[in-house]
Design a protein around this motif. Sequence first.
Motif, PDB file in Angstrom:
ATOM      1  N   ASP A 223       0.744  -0.997   0.028  1.00  0.00           N
ATOM      2  CA  ASP A 223       0.005  -0.121   0.087  1.00  0.00           C
ATOM      3  C   ASP A 223       1.156   1.292  -0.128  1.00  0.00           C
ATOM      4  O   ASP A 223       1.977   1.231  -0.112  1.00  0.00           O
ATOM      5  CB  ASP A 223      -1.065   0.000   1.191  1.00  0.00           C
ATOM      6  CG  ASP A 223      -0.445  -0.098   2.471  1.00  0.00           C
ATOM      7  OD1 ASP A 223       0.937   0.365   2.514  1.00  0.00           O
ATOM      8  OD2 ASP A 223      -0.759  -0.349   3.501  1.00  0.00           O
ATOM      9  N   ILE A 224       0.278   2.446  -0.027  1.00  0.00           N
ATOM     10  CA  ILE A 224       1.062   3.643   0.159  1.00  0.00           C
ATOM     11  C   ILE A 224       2.077   3.817   0.977  1.00  0.00           C
ATOM     12  O   ILE A 224       3.051   4.526   0.884  1.00  0.00           O
ATOM     13  CB  ILE A 224       0.073   4.775  -0.298  1.00  0.00           C
ATOM     14  CG1 ILE A 224       0.931   6.142  -0.615  1.00  0.00           C
ATOM     15  CG2 ILE A 224      -0.768   5.262   1.242  1.00  0.00           C
ATOM     16  CD1 ILE A 224       1.257   5.843  -1.993  1.00  0.00           C
ATOM     17  N   ASN A 225       1.915   3.232   2.198  1.00  0.00           N
ATOM     18  CA  ASN A 225       2.814   3.040   3.441  1.00  0.00           C
ATOM     19  C   ASN A 225       3.779   2.122   3.248  1.00  0.00           C
ATOM     20  O   ASN A 225       4.729   1.885   4.220  1.00  0.00           O
ATOM     21  CB  ASN A 225       2.035   2.831   4.562  1.00  0.00           C
ATOM     22  CG  ASN A 225       1.218   4.154   4.808  1.00  0.00           C
ATOM     23  OD1 ASN A 225       1.369   5.223   4.758  1.00  0.00           O
ATOM     24  ND2 ASN A 225      -0.155   3.905   5.189  1.00  0.00           N
ATOM     25  N   GLY A 226       3.980   1.244   2.248  1.00  0.00           N
ATOM     26  CA  GLY A 226       4.739   0.177   2.071  1.00  0.00           C
ATOM     27  C   GLY A 226       4.383  -1.037   2.800  1.00  0.00           C
ATOM     28  O   GLY A 226       5.149  -2.024   2.644  1.00  0.00           O
ATOM     29  N   ALA A 227       3.067  -1.079   3.154  1.00  0.00           N
ATOM     30  CA  ALA A 227       2.959  -2.665   4.013  1.00  0.00           C
ATOM     31  C   ALA A 227       2.428  -3.439   2.766  1.00  0.00           C
ATOM     32  O   ALA A 227       1.571  -2.975   1.924  1.00  0.00           O
ATOM     33  CB  ALA A 227       1.775  -1.998   4.927  1.00  0.00           C
ATOM     34  N   SER A 228       2.666  -4.811   2.991  1.00  0.00           N
ATOM     35  CA  SER A 228       2.217  -5.677   2.186  1.00  0.00           C
ATOM     36  C   SER A 228       0.624  -5.867   2.158  1.00  0.00           C
ATOM     37  O   SER A 228      -0.048  -5.909   3.023  1.00  0.00           O
ATOM     38  CB  SER A 228       2.973  -7.299   2.279  1.00  0.00           C
ATOM     39  OG  SER A 228       2.453  -8.035   1.572  1.00  0.00           O
ATOM     40  N   VAL A 229       0.487  -6.161   0.844  1.00  0.00           N
ATOM     41  CA  VAL A 229      -1.305  -6.337   0.586  1.00  0.00           C
ATOM     42  C   VAL A 229      -1.443  -7.740   0.162  1.00  0.00           C
ATOM     43  O   VAL A 229      -2.611  -8.128  -0.195  1.00  0.00           O
ATOM     44  CB  VAL A 229      -1.807  -5.156  -0.450  1.00  0.00           C
ATOM     45  CG1 VAL A 229      -1.653  -3.788   0.107  1.00  0.00           C
ATOM     46  CG2 VAL A 229      -0.979  -5.414  -1.959  1.00  0.00           C
ATOM     47  N   LEU A 230      -0.607  -8.613   0.157  1.00  0.00           N
ATOM     48  CA  LEU A 230      -0.744  -9.783  -0.240  1.00  0.00           C
ATOM     49  C   LEU A 230      -1.086 -10.894   0.853  1.00  0.00           C
ATOM     50  O   LEU A 230      -0.697 -10.742   2.108  1.00  0.00           O
ATOM     51  CB  LEU A 230       0.631 -10.514  -0.847  1.00  0.00           C
ATOM     52  CG  LEU A 230       1.015  -9.921  -2.040  1.00  0.00           C
ATOM     53  CD1 LEU A 230       2.578 -10.319  -2.580  1.00  0.00           C
ATOM     54  CD2 LEU A 230       0.016  -9.998  -3.274  1.00  0.00           C
TER      55      LEU A 230
END
Length: 230
Positions: A223-230
Amino acid sequence: MKNNITIPKSSLDFLTELKTNNNKPWFDANKQNYLNELNHIETFAGALLEELSKTDVLETASGKKSVYRIYRDIRFSKDKTPFKSFWGGSYTRATKERRGGYYFHIEKGNTFVAGGFWGPNTADLKRIRAEFAHDDEPMQKILQSKSFVSNFGNLQGEQLKTSPKGYDSDHKAIELLRYKQFLVIRRFTDAEVLSDLFLEQALETFKNMRPFFDYMSEILTTDINGASVL
């Protein structure tokens, strides 16, 4: 490197004849010639897949599976010629973590090796634009790198003529934000295609796409914060 695998001149010549005689009776009469040339292309595609698989993870099963059918889908086309006048094929990167695809197009006077994102869905396009709007420097660094410029020149693909919804026309990343497709393309002359070096050059072209692919994959899996979305 299997540098003894080449594209024979006959494979280009067949396409020229097919372009002049793009009809089923001619094709049926020359079916064995087609199968002979198809075998050359599948062998080349298999060698390229084997070498590329040493540096990337692909889900394409074989060279044969990578090569597109010669038959055109004419159901919704004004052009009713039944056959393609080029050899084409693609390799799909494996798992949701690796985005982008590799493509080769072999045609007399119009051969190119390409990669990228042909039709990003709405969610992916929104995510890409949000990242470029937030910080376009990582992508600009890739696009301006010596290896990218020497291989591909510029980023290519369809663009909006105006600004995408939600973005000002004077945004500093507006040129990137206008893209609807994200493609990298390197063209080859017929002499290059028929040379002993074509397999190696095609492979190196694909390898030089990796910084672009890897960064786009990072965008599309976070996401835009760099956290994985998988």
